[in-house]
Design an enzyme around this catalytic site. Sequence first.
Site, short mmCIF file in Angstrom:
data_model
loop_
_atom_site.label_atom_id
_atom_site.label_comp_id
_atom_site.label_asym_id
_atom_site.label_seq_id
_atom_site.Cartn_x
_atom_site.Cartn_y
_atom_site.Cartn_z
N LYS A 1 0.79 -1.12 -0.06
CA LYS A 1 0.05 -0.12 0.03
C LYS A 1 0.81 1.39 -0.04
O LYS A 1 0.47 2.40 -0.45
CB LYS A 1 -0.91 0.11 1.35
CG LYS A 1 -2.02 -0.95 1.11
CD LYS A 1 -3.30 -0.85 1.73
CE LYS A 1 -4.43 -1.68 1.56
NZ LYS A 1 -5.53 -1.79 2.19
N LYS B 1 -5.07 -9.71 -5.31
CA LYS B 1 -6.54 -9.92 -4.56
C LYS B 1 -7.85 -9.35 -5.19
O LYS B 1 -7.39 -7.82 -5.54
CB LYS B 1 -6.19 -10.22 -3.32
CG LYS B 1 -6.02 -8.60 -2.32
CD LYS B 1 -6.31 -8.80 -0.99
CE LYS B 1 -6.32 -7.41 -0.35
NZ LYS B 1 -7.20 -7.43 0.93
N LYS C 1 -11.59 -3.76 -2.21
CA LYS C 1 -12.53 -2.83 -2.37
C LYS C 1 -11.97 -1.39 -3.19
O LYS C 1 -12.78 -0.93 -3.80
CB LYS C 1 -12.92 -2.37 -0.87
CG LYS C 1 -13.97 -3.16 -0.41
CD LYS C 1 -14.26 -2.44 1.09
CE LYS C 1 -14.28 -3.44 2.27
NZ LYS C 1 -12.87 -3.61 2.79
N1 AQP Z 1 -9.89 -10.92 -1.90
C1 AQP Z 1 -9.85 -11.44 -1.01
N2 AQP Z 1 -9.99 -12.82 -0.69
C2 AQP Z 1 -10.33 -13.33 0.86
N3 AQP Z 1 -10.38 -12.45 1.87
C3 AQP Z 1 -10.63 -11.19 1.55
N4 AQP Z 1 -10.41 -10.26 2.30
C4 AQP Z 1 -10.39 -8.99 1.76
N5 AQP Z 1 -10.21 -9.36 0.48
C5 AQP Z 1 -10.17 -10.71 0.32
C6 AQP Z 1 -10.81 -10.40 4.05
O1 AQP Z 1 -12.14 -9.45 4.04
C7 AQP Z 1 -11.91 -9.21 5.55
C8 AQP Z 1 -12.10 -7.53 5.56
O2 AQP Z 1 -11.07 -6.93 4.89
P1 AQP Z 1 -10.78 -5.59 5.08
O3 AQP Z 1 -11.82 -4.65 4.65
O4 AQP Z 1 -10.48 -5.34 6.69
O5 AQP Z 1 -9.60 -5.07 4.53
P2 AQP Z 1 -8.40 -5.71 3.34
O6 AQP Z 1 -8.18 -6.90 3.56
O7 AQP Z 1 -7.57 -4.60 3.01
O8 AQP Z 1 -10.01 -5.71 2.40
P3 AQP Z 1 -10.21 -4.98 0.82
O9 AQP Z 1 -11.26 -5.39 0.20
O10 AQP Z 1 -8.88 -5.36 -0.10
O11 AQP Z 1 -10.05 -3.37 1.25
P4 AQP Z 1 -9.26 -2.28 0.79
O12 AQP Z 1 -9.23 -2.32 -0.62
O13 AQP Z 1 -9.75 -1.08 1.53
O14 AQP Z 1 -7.78 -2.53 1.43
C9 AQP Z 1 -10.69 -9.29 5.84
O15 AQP Z 1 -10.80 -10.51 6.80
C10 AQP Z 1 -9.65 -9.77 4.78
O16 AQP Z 1 -8.76 -10.75 5.14
#
Ligand code: AQP
Length: 331
Positions: free
Chosen positions: A112, A194, A197
């Site tokens: 990031k 992965k 969001k």
């Molecule tokens: N691609 C993924 N596959 C499996 N699990 C996932 N998680 C996120 N992306 C995947 C799981 O979702 C939970 C919540 O995630 P988060 O919002 O705390 O943060 P993150 O992992 O950073 O998710 P995003 O969607 O990628 O958000 P942004 O883009 O804002 O960083 C966690 O348990 C995560 O493991």
Amino acid sequence: KDRVFSGIQPTGTLHLGNYFGAVSKWVQLQNENREVIFSIVDMHSITLPYNTKELEKNVLLMAASLIACGIDPEKSTLFLQSQVPEHTQLSWVLGCLTTMPRLGQLPQFKEKSSTLKDVPLGLYLYPVLQAADILLYKATKVPVGEDQIQHLQLAHSLARTFNKRFGDTFPVPEVLIQQNCSSRIRNLRDPMKKMSKSHPDPRGRIEITDEPDVIVEKVKKAVTDCTSKITYDPENRPGVSTLLTMHSLICGLLPEEICEENSLLDTGRYKHIVAEALVEKFTPIRQEILKLIDSPEYLSKILQEGQQKANLIASNTWQEVASKIGTIPSN
Ligand code: AQP
């Protein structure tokens, strides 16, 4: 006694990576009658540039989405992280127990921060706040996606360091990774990444509020590879394997069993089957979200009630921590 804790950032709309990697497991644990606490972690989502109006909107959308996915506020504590100030207080204490090299080498921070000219301190401290979230509730089980394993290892070592230095306080939480989801759910347009969001291209993720025709289109355009046979090989064939993983988590068959069942189809035709399964699974959830999002007062009330329940545990832990570290507890 077991206590489950997990969190999700309100950085955008919940997507199928979040759903299959984490939220579906949350619902399962809740329905096993365990003590479960889930937080919308808004303090985490201000670690990168964001829009204040969007954040407010996304908090309510996330609450509606979690409830529509099956989180029942009667059975689970669902609350907004910023409404319980002990998260940031404990985060400071834990920050004093780790080192800069330990935080700087974490893969999510490296990824990031790699595109930023000026890296916010909050992004660096992100995993310390995450450890505080978990330890504040003395959680014993933490269901997360595979991408969070390194952060959970930090939480483990912080719990151990605290206990060793100040006396037994925190259980070392067990990480629960969704079975049958050996790898993370991949970005549909770039399977080396992965599903996320905040990725700028929404075509790479299926959002929980996507209309059926949008789901069909995104699955149709999902990048696979030049082999048309359906085989499950997350390492070498991440594109088609992500489709199989999601399908498997919906229908309950193993990915290998699905491959056998569809051995006469090529990836193009198989995509229709996956899209259909996704539409069938997520249409009722999308409809429920649309209903809930029309009642912001109801959603705020749920979060307030959750805050009260979370506060009871958080203030107890904080009093204990404050007295153990040698500061004067406030009561
Ligand atoms: N691609 C993924 N596959 C499996 N699990 C996932 N998680 C996120 N992306 C995947 C799981 O979702 C939970 C919540 O995630 P988060 O919002 O705390 O943060 P993150 O992992 O950073 O998710 P995003 O969607 O990628 O958000 P942004 O883009 O804002 O960083 C966690 O348990 C995560 O493991």
